[in-house]
Design an enzyme around this catalytic site. Structure first.
Site, short mmCIF file in Angstrom:
data_model
loop_
_atom_site.label_atom_id
_atom_site.label_comp_id
_atom_site.label_asym_id
_atom_site.label_seq_id
_atom_site.Cartn_x
_atom_site.Cartn_y
_atom_site.Cartn_z
N GLY A 1 0.82 -1.22 0.00
CA GLY A 1 0.00 0.00 0.00
C GLY A 1 0.85 1.27 0.00
N ASP B 1 -1.54 -12.98 5.62
CA ASP B 1 -2.91 -12.49 5.46
C ASP B 1 -3.48 -12.18 6.83
OD1 ASP B 1 -5.74 -12.21 4.96
OD2 ASP B 1 -5.30 -13.08 2.98
N ALA C 1 -1.85 -2.97 7.25
CA ALA C 1 -2.78 -3.71 6.40
C ALA C 1 -4.22 -3.43 6.82
CB ALA C 1 -2.50 -5.21 6.50
N GLN D 1 -8.53 -3.27 4.87
CA GLN D 1 -9.43 -2.88 3.78
C GLN D 1 -9.67 -1.41 4.11
OE1 GLN D 1 -11.37 -1.47 1.45
NE2 GLN D 1 -13.03 -1.63 2.91
N SER D 2 -9.03 -0.52 3.37
CA SER D 2 -8.92 0.88 3.80
C SER D 2 -9.84 1.84 3.07
CB SER D 2 -7.47 1.34 3.63
OG SER D 2 -7.22 1.60 2.26
N THR E 1 -7.26 5.97 12.78
CA THR E 1 -7.66 6.92 11.74
C THR E 1 -8.61 7.99 12.24
OG1 THR E 1 -9.10 7.07 9.78
CG2 THR E 1 -9.37 5.14 11.12
N GLU F 1 -11.19 8.68 10.82
CA GLU F 1 -12.55 8.15 10.60
C GLU F 1 -13.20 7.74 11.92
OE1 GLU F 1 -14.79 7.03 7.83
OE2 GLU F 1 -13.85 8.82 7.02
N TYR G 1 -16.06 0.73 7.93
CA TYR G 1 -14.61 0.88 8.07
C TYR G 1 -14.27 1.56 9.39
CZ TYR G 1 -10.00 3.07 7.45
OH TYR G 1 -8.71 3.51 7.64
N HIS H 1 -3.91 11.26 4.52
CA HIS H 1 -2.60 11.63 3.98
C HIS H 1 -2.43 11.00 2.61
CE1 HIS H 1 -2.26 8.36 6.91
NE2 HIS H 1 -1.44 7.80 6.04
P1 NAP Z 1 -3.71 1.14 1.23
O1 NAP Z 1 -2.85 1.82 0.21
O2 NAP Z 1 -5.12 0.81 0.90
O3 NAP Z 1 -2.94 -0.19 1.70
C1 NAP Z 1 -3.59 -1.18 2.44
C2 NAP Z 1 -2.70 -2.40 2.51
O4 NAP Z 1 -3.38 -3.44 3.23
C3 NAP Z 1 -2.35 -3.00 1.13
O5 NAP Z 1 -1.01 -3.40 1.13
C4 NAP Z 1 -3.26 -4.22 1.06
O6 NAP Z 1 -2.78 -5.24 0.23
C5 NAP Z 1 -3.21 -4.66 2.51
N1 NAP Z 1 -4.26 -5.63 2.83
C6 NAP Z 1 -5.59 -5.55 2.61
N2 NAP Z 1 -6.21 -6.64 3.05
C7 NAP Z 1 -5.26 -7.46 3.55
C8 NAP Z 1 -5.27 -8.74 4.13
N3 NAP Z 1 -6.39 -9.44 4.29
N4 NAP Z 1 -4.10 -9.28 4.54
C9 NAP Z 1 -2.92 -8.61 4.38
N5 NAP Z 1 -2.85 -7.38 3.81
C10 NAP Z 1 -4.00 -6.82 3.41
O7 NAP Z 1 -3.75 2.01 2.58
P2 NAP Z 1 -2.76 3.17 3.07
O8 NAP Z 1 -3.30 4.47 2.60
O9 NAP Z 1 -1.37 2.78 2.79
O10 NAP Z 1 -3.05 3.14 4.63
C11 NAP Z 1 -2.28 2.31 5.50
C12 NAP Z 1 -3.07 2.04 6.77
O11 NAP Z 1 -3.37 3.29 7.41
C13 NAP Z 1 -4.41 1.37 6.56
O12 NAP Z 1 -4.64 0.54 7.68
C14 NAP Z 1 -5.41 2.52 6.56
O13 NAP Z 1 -6.68 2.06 6.96
C15 NAP Z 1 -4.76 3.43 7.59
N6 NAP Z 1 -5.01 4.86 7.43
C16 NAP Z 1 -4.77 5.47 6.24
C17 NAP Z 1 -4.97 6.84 6.13
C18 NAP Z 1 -4.70 7.56 4.82
O14 NAP Z 1 -5.17 8.70 4.69
N7 NAP Z 1 -3.95 6.98 3.91
C19 NAP Z 1 -5.40 7.59 7.25
C20 NAP Z 1 -5.60 6.93 8.45
C21 NAP Z 1 -5.39 5.56 8.54
P3 NAP Z 1 -3.22 -5.36 -1.33
O15 NAP Z 1 -2.27 -4.47 -2.07
O16 NAP Z 1 -3.05 -6.79 -1.60
O17 NAP Z 1 -4.63 -4.89 -1.42
N1 GDD Z 2 -13.24 8.31 -3.02
C1 GDD Z 2 -14.04 9.30 -3.39
N2 GDD Z 2 -14.43 9.40 -4.69
N3 GDD Z 2 -14.44 10.18 -2.45
C2 GDD Z 2 -15.22 11.21 -2.85
C3 GDD Z 2 -15.64 11.37 -4.17
C4 GDD Z 2 -15.24 10.42 -5.14
O1 GDD Z 2 -15.57 10.49 -6.31
N4 GDD Z 2 -16.38 12.50 -4.23
C5 GDD Z 2 -16.44 13.01 -3.01
N5 GDD Z 2 -15.73 12.24 -2.16
C6 GDD Z 2 -15.58 12.46 -0.72
C7 GDD Z 2 -15.92 11.25 0.14
O2 GDD Z 2 -17.33 11.12 0.26
C8 GDD Z 2 -15.20 11.63 1.44
O3 GDD Z 2 -16.00 12.47 2.22
C9 GDD Z 2 -13.99 12.42 0.94
O4 GDD Z 2 -14.24 12.76 -0.43
C10 GDD Z 2 -12.66 11.66 1.04
O5 GDD Z 2 -12.86 10.39 0.47
P1 GDD Z 2 -11.64 9.36 0.26
O6 GDD Z 2 -10.55 10.00 -0.51
O7 GDD Z 2 -12.21 8.10 -0.27
O8 GDD Z 2 -11.04 9.19 1.73
P2 GDD Z 2 -11.78 8.94 3.13
O9 GDD Z 2 -11.67 10.22 3.92
O10 GDD Z 2 -13.10 8.34 2.97
O11 GDD Z 2 -10.83 7.83 3.78
C11 GDD Z 2 -9.41 7.95 3.73
O12 GDD Z 2 -8.94 8.66 4.85
C12 GDD Z 2 -9.20 8.03 6.12
C13 GDD Z 2 -8.64 8.98 7.21
O13 GDD Z 2 -9.62 9.90 7.56
C14 GDD Z 2 -8.84 6.51 3.69
O14 GDD Z 2 -7.46 6.59 3.46
C15 GDD Z 2 -9.07 5.79 5.01
O15 GDD Z 2 -8.39 4.54 4.99
C16 GDD Z 2 -8.52 6.67 6.14
O16 GDD Z 2 -8.73 6.05 7.40
#
Ligand code: NAP
Ligand code: GDD
Length: 343
Positions: free
Chosen positions: A12, A59, A82, A84-85, A126, A128, A150, A180
């Protein structure tokens, strides 16, 4: 002695950047990936670090597999990234999301408890969790009210992390990270969807793109800065929970306007709600259309993080915010569209 870090979710966005950081710090980095019919190490390849990482099939759904992995890897630190994000996906797959994103954390914590409770553990919590938050900005003491399967699964992961800290004295930290982003962000997330679409429009490969709720606001930071905060949490004397955020928020609408501004185009919005469209001010072309398909059954309208505890105790601070972040991401997508073979 080289420290060993085991990162779940290595394929990821955050997994790739954290691995890059820890390699620079001299760690032996082991990455957990799940078996798929097609391997997806593209992010590690993009950073040029795939060969430097030991990859182990793991897994989150299989506790026995995680125990075996922790026994083999013998890590000093485990970063559980890891999940389902994707929030939208969690409404359609609530049980799978609960199993991976929620119970999966217990599977890994059990592996630590059984194999070596001395391992330091980072859980990817998160913003969320805050959901329909009762106060703004949100800090470590703000009550949680998640608004998606989620968010609910992450709430379980958050509390089980604290529970294992309190019950078994495991050094377990939870980072409550606000959104981020980066050029490695998945295309389904809104910021990357926008930068990818604007880049395609710029090169004449797309006429317009469809979007959901334009007025939701998020506190968006740069993933590379946030993974550093994860590492900092595990270097403290005591385990704790920390918010990482920018303390600025912006709407989806602003993201679209800013990205078009970067390529010298201005958007004029017409109509409201489900019928809203965005036109190019000069040419009148429709570039953006709202499609209710992207609306969520329950939405979080506004998130804003207070990272003062991380600043005070970790000396962590974000430097890249909305405008610069959108520029970094758009530039990368423009390059990818200009040189598609390299991407
Ligand atoms: P991401 O790009 O969606 O990466 C998620 C990772 O989890 C991928 O490597 C995915 O593998 C793996 N995964 C999913 N199901 C799995 C399973 N059953 N067993 C093992 N691995 C599995 O997410 P990210 O943005 O890097 O975020 C990293 C973590 O931070 C996540 O836990 C997310 O919920 C959390 N988080 C993210 C944000 C953000 O804004 N990015 C903010 C707050 C928290 P595959 O490639 O095989 O799908
Ligand atoms: N994905 C997506 N696609 N989001 C949309 C769209 C669209 O076409 N249009 C509007 N949005 C709005 C969503 O409804 C949400 O309110 C916002 O844009 C951000 O959506 P995402 O980029 O999908 O991120 P997220 O905030 O739902 O979740 C991400 O951030 C979380 C931290 O607050 C993910 O990375 C989560 O894994 C993470 O925990």
């Amino acid at each position: 002695m080289k420290k060993t870090a085991f990162i779940t979710g290595i394929t990821g966005q955050d997994g790739a950047y954290l691995a890059e950081l820890l390699l620079k710090k001299g760690y032996h980095v082991v990455g957990g990936f799940r078996r798929l019919s097609t391997l997806n190490f593209s992010r590690l390849d993009e950073l040029g670090i795939r060969e430097k990482i030991k990859l182990v099939e793991t897994d989150m759904l299989d506790a026995s597999n995680l125990i075996r992995a922790v026994q083999e890897v013998k890590p000093d630190e485990i970063y559980n990234l890891a999940a389902q994000s994707f929030v939208a996906h969690s409404f359609k797959n609530p049980i799978l999301t609960g199993n991976i994103t929620g119970l999966g954390v217990t599977n890994l914590l059990e592996a630590i408890r059984i194999v070596n409770p001395g391992i330091r553990f980072y859980q990817a919590s998160t913003s969320e969790l805050y959901g329909a938050a009762a106060e703004s900005p949100q800090n470590e003491n703000t009550p949680f009210k998640p608004r998606s399967p989620y968010g609910v699964a992450k709430l379980y992961g958050h509390w089980i992390t604290i529970n294992y800290r309190e019950s078994y004295d495991i050094f377990a930290c939870a980072g409550i990270l606000f959104n981020h982003e980066s050029p490695l962000r998945g295309l389904e997330f809104v910021t990357r969807k926008i930068t990818d679409s604007v880049a395609k429009i710029h090169y004449g490969k797309l006429k317009y793109f469809e979007i959901g709720n334009l007025d939701v606001k998020r506190d968006w930071g740069y993933a590379k800065e946030y993974v550093k905060g994860m590492w900092m949490m595990l270097q403290q004397e005591k385990p704790d929970n920390f918010v990482l955020a920018t303390n600025e928020n912006h709407s989806v609408r602003e993201w679209i306007e800013t990205c078009f501004n970067h390529i010298d185009r201005q958007i004029l919005w017409e109509d409201k709600g489900e019928n809203e469209i965005g036109r190019d001010v000069k040419t009148g072309e429709i570039l953006v259309k709202v499609n209710p398909e992207y609306f969520r059954p329950a939405e979080i309208h506004d998130l804003l993080g207070d990272y003062s505890k991380a600043k005070r105790e970790l000396d962590w601070e974000p430097h890249i915010k909305h405008r610069e972040l959108s520029e970094i991401m758009l530039k990368a997508d423009l390059e990818k569209q200009a040189n598609p073979k390299r991407s």
